[in-house]
Scaffold this active site. Structure first.
Site, short mmCIF file in Angstrom:
data_model
loop_
_atom_site.label_atom_id
_atom_site.label_comp_id
_atom_site.label_asym_id
_atom_site.label_seq_id
_atom_site.Cartn_x
_atom_site.Cartn_y
_atom_site.Cartn_z
N ASP A 61 46.04 7.65 28.87
CA ASP A 61 47.28 7.52 28.11
C ASP A 61 47.92 8.87 27.76
OD1 ASP A 61 46.79 4.83 28.14
OD2 ASP A 61 46.83 4.57 25.95
N HIS B 55 54.34 3.66 28.59
CA HIS B 55 53.72 3.86 27.27
C HIS B 55 54.77 4.31 26.25
CE1 HIS B 55 50.20 3.95 24.80
NE2 HIS B 55 50.07 5.26 24.73
N HIS C 79 56.07 7.60 22.02
CA HIS C 79 54.81 7.13 21.45
C HIS C 79 54.96 6.73 19.99
CE1 HIS C 79 50.45 7.00 20.60
NE2 HIS C 79 50.29 6.96 21.91
N HIS D 125 42.36 9.67 27.45
CA HIS D 125 43.66 10.32 27.33
C HIS D 125 43.71 11.58 28.21
CE1 HIS D 125 43.39 7.85 23.70
NE2 HIS D 125 44.71 7.86 23.68
#
Length: 278
Positions: A98, A149, A153, A243
């Site tokens: 991510d 995504h 964020h 990540h």
């Protein structure tokens, strides 16, 4: 606001979003290559019992054969919880990353995946992708799946429908321009899902994807700790969350170099979802 300030804000928001994320990912679903989702039991952590399997024979295969369909695909159903697992023969797992792409860490992760002939999913943020389009192009060339995504964020549960749509649409536009196709998967930041996110994702032809095993690498717990969480949680159908951006991800890079060959030697098949014709 600088990117460093934004990353600090994300860490602060994450603590408050844990409860929301847990509620939004309570359902366990499996996704087969042709069948729809069906309830399944949560995977058991740790090594699987029985005779060890041979190392995975998986090798990198480009995404080919996805020409324009003759008929328009049916609209996606609006789901009420995200997918947590994948299905497949034997020891099938999926690795996801991510918040990137980040030129400091993503290339090293891509190098490790390429070395072992493994594909993964990358859920990218638009604000990172727009400045690193060459990394999205590389993901496309090497057969990885790129998901949405959002742009900045944010915590979606604190936004209205129009704001969520903007975050998702802008990111999909950047992905399409650099990756070569619009994303078919979406992951809510912090795992904090709401009804609008599910509805808008379906409208944009994106399925919701969560995770089964959280490496907690965003806390920088140490390389050995990240490796241990992956190895302890390894089981058929598991989706691993790591990540490649959002802070110092050098531990995540080193951990992948260690646990990926061990998973392959244990017989795990690291896969990505099949691409839908759309």
């Amino acid at each position: 606001m600088t990117k460093d300030q934004l990353l600090t804000r994300r860490r602060a928001l994450l603590a408050g979003a844990v409860a929301l994320g847990a509620a939004g990912t309570a359902g366990a679903l499996t996704l087969g290559p042709e069948d729809g989702p069906a309830p399944v039991a949560a995977p058991a952590a740790g090594a699987q019992a029985g005779r060890p399997l041979k190392p995975s024979a998986y090798r990198l295969q480009p995404l080919t054969g996805y020409g324009t369909p003759r008929t328009r695909a049916a609209p996606l159903a609006v789901r009420h919880e995200p997918f947590l697992r994948v299905s497949g023969r034997g020891r099938t797992m999926m690795l996801t990353f991510d918040d990137g792409p980040d030129p400091r860490y993503t290339p090293h992760i891509l190098d490790t995946l390429a070395e072992h002939g493994v594909r993964a999913m990358f859920f990218v943020c638009g604000e990172m992708a727009v400045d690193n389009k060459e990394l999205l192009a590389r993901m496309s060339d090497e057969g990885h799946v790129v998901g949405n995504h959002t742009w900045t964020h944010p915590l979606l549960t604190q936004m209205n429908r129009g704001q969520i749509r903007s975050e998702m649409e802008r990111t999909s536009d950047v992905i399409e321009g650099a990756y070569g196709a619009r994303p078919q998967w979406f992951r809510a930041p912090y795992g904090a899902w709401n009804r609008a996110a599910f509805q808008l994702g379906a409208e944009m032809n994106m399925e919701p994807m969560a995770w089964t095993v959280d490496t907690l690498d965003w806390t920088t717990p140490g390389t050995r700790s990240i490796i241990g969480r992956v190895e302890d949680g390894a089981a058929p159908g598991v989706v691993v969350l790591s990540h490649d951006a959002g802070g110092d991800r050098s531990q995540s890079v080193r951990a992948l170099r260690s646990y990926l060959p061990e998973l392959l030697d244990a017989g795990y098949h690291l896969t990505v979802p099949p691409r839908r014709l759309a």
